[in-house]
Design an enzyme around this catalytic site. Structure first.
Site, mmCIF file in Angstrom:
data_model
loop_
_atom_site.group_PDB
_atom_site.id
_atom_site.type_symbol
_atom_site.label_atom_id
_atom_site.label_comp_id
_atom_site.label_asym_id
_atom_site.label_seq_id
_atom_site.Cartn_x
_atom_site.Cartn_y
_atom_site.Cartn_z
ATOM 1 N N LYS A 115 -18.028 30.579 20.095
ATOM 2 C CA LYS A 115 -16.798 29.971 20.606
ATOM 3 C C LYS A 115 -16.746 30.063 22.132
ATOM 4 O O LYS A 115 -16.339 29.120 22.801
ATOM 5 C CB LYS A 115 -15.556 30.655 20.016
ATOM 6 C CG LYS A 115 -15.393 30.470 18.528
ATOM 7 C CD LYS A 115 -14.304 29.455 18.209
ATOM 8 C CE LYS A 115 -14.273 29.042 16.755
ATOM 9 N NZ LYS A 115 -13.769 30.072 15.870
ATOM 10 N N LYS A 230 -25.881 22.521 9.945
ATOM 11 C CA LYS A 230 -25.015 22.498 8.770
ATOM 12 C C LYS A 230 -24.140 21.247 8.764
ATOM 13 O O LYS A 230 -23.704 20.808 9.826
ATOM 14 C CB LYS A 230 -24.098 23.728 8.822
ATOM 15 C CG LYS A 230 -24.175 24.598 7.579
ATOM 16 C CD LYS A 230 -23.423 25.876 7.777
ATOM 17 C CE LYS A 230 -22.113 25.878 7.019
ATOM 18 N NZ LYS A 230 -21.527 27.211 6.883
ATOM 19 N N LYS A 233 -19.164 17.934 10.200
ATOM 20 C CA LYS A 233 -18.073 16.996 10.380
ATOM 21 C C LYS A 233 -18.382 15.744 9.585
ATOM 22 O O LYS A 233 -19.477 15.588 9.068
ATOM 23 C CB LYS A 233 -17.839 16.687 11.854
ATOM 24 C CG LYS A 233 -19.096 16.409 12.660
ATOM 25 C CD LYS A 233 -18.699 15.968 14.047
ATOM 26 C CE LYS A 233 -19.647 16.281 15.166
ATOM 27 N NZ LYS A 233 -21.028 16.152 15.062
#
Ligand code: TRP
Length: 361
Positions: A115, A230, A233
């Site tokens: 993040k 992965k 979206k």
């Protein structure tokens, strides 16, 4: 030994096939297992607001996720379906646990570090200006400014990014859950939950059980465009559970394949075809080596055309159930009211015990 299960997903956009196969499918299997005592499945809205989001569409996102849960088979007779923020004890327990969580434990977590990199890539400036330009409506100005604050510009190294896993520990420990179905990227957070839980037990007396993660065997679904990442979206990368048959056919047709022409499972040399084989196998129940034999000598195109029909056929009953729930908002509202009330009762009882042990009562 009975099992108490808690799991949640952030309501940030439509759920996709990866969410279904990697997580929700296991929720349903665990919900239906004989030694399961309670299941609580949450839309973790307080977690979702730690990254940029739009307040104007947020309730719609939450609603979408809850409809996806129900359509996938979360059974309100056996499981509680809740919105995290409607059970205020989650946030309160987070605070209590934060008093025994060293910052160092949080700073080293891989999801937090990731993040921080995202934050660094965005503009660091905080663009709020308090003064209203002459001739401008005050409320209008406030609204415009508010949407600026809540978009990317407010995505900084906020306390909530660091505290995120403490809230997740609180979600789980609040109900004394001992089994948590999650994706493998969440394993460090489960470890932290256990570290905080056992520290609490050590300091204030035995309270929380050990938490076991439940990771789906072999259901890591990758992006259709970049099969080394992965599925995260929708757009062309992922198949939303609500995509129409034609959208699905188009996306699978455009999915990245690999060089060569054999349909063979090999994640290093053929990540694209391997991912498509995984999807085919998990949805149809056919073993991967059987699929390899069935498609020996056939083209990528033939394989993709059949896979598209498998996905369309699988999602059809899901979408029918989802449409029924969507057309009947009163039922969802009723399920939420009942579930959240029951959740608050358990939460209040456990929190009273925690207060007592910590000397707050
Ligand atoms: N952090 C989880 C994710 O990003 C979501 C989550 C929040 C969660 N609280 C939880 C998952 C408790 C399991 C249990 O996927």
């Amino acid at each position: 030994m009975t099992t108490r299960i808690f799991s949640g997903m952030r309501p940030s956009g439509k759920l996709h096939l990866g969410n279904y196969l990697g997580a929700i499918k296991n929720w349903i299997a665990l919900q239906d297992a004989p030694d399961t005592a309670t299941c609580i499945f949450a839309a973790v809205d307080l977690h979702a607001i730690t990254t940029p989001y739009d307040p104007a569409t947020f309730q719609k996102n939450i609603n979408d996720v809850l409809l996806d849960y129900l359509a996938a088979g979360v059974d309100p007779k056996r499981s509680l379906l809740i919105r995290q923020s409607r059970v205020p004890q989650h946030a309160e327990l987070m605070w209590l646990l934060s008093t025994i969580t060293p910052v160092g434990w949080l700073e080293r977590l891989p999801n937090y570090r990731e993040k921080l990199t995202q934050v660094a890539e965005m503009t660091p400036s905080f663009g709020f200006s308090g003064s209203v330009p002459p001739g401008k409506d005050v409320m209008q100005h406030a609204r415009e400014q508010a949407s600026t604050i809540l978009d990317k510009k407010s995505y900084q190294n906020n306390l909530s990014l660091l505290a995120y896993p403490v809230l997740m520990a609180a979600d789980i420990l609040l109900y004394k859950a001992d089994l948590v179905p999650v994706g493998d990227d969440q394993l460090p957070h489960i470890e932290l939950t256990n570290e905080v839980g056992s520290k609490f037990n050590h300091l204030f007396g035995e309270t929380f059980p050990n938490v076991r993660p439940f990771v789906a065997p072999g259901a890591r679904i990758m992006s259709l465009q970049d099969p080394t990442k992965k599925m995260s979206k929708t757009g062309d990368d992922g198949i939303a559970l609500t995509d129409s048959p034609d959208e699905i056919r188009g996306k699978i047709k455009r999915a990245t394949t690999d060089s060569g022409r054999e349909i063979m499972f090999n994640e290093t040399d053929k990540p694209g075809i391997s991912n498509l084989l995984t999807i085919f196998s998990t949805l149809s129940g056919a073993a991967i080596d059987k699929l390899e034999r069935d498609y020996a000598g056939k083209s990528y195109g033939d394989f993709k055309a059949d896979l598209a029909e498998v996905v369309v056929g699988f999602l059809e009953p899901f979408q029918r159930r989802r449409a029924e729930f969507a057309a009947d908002p009163a039922t969802l509202a009723h399920i939420l009211t009942e579930s959240e009330e029951k959740a608050r009762i358990v939460a209040a009882e456990h929190l009273a015990e925690i207060h007592q042990k910590m000397g707050l009562r």
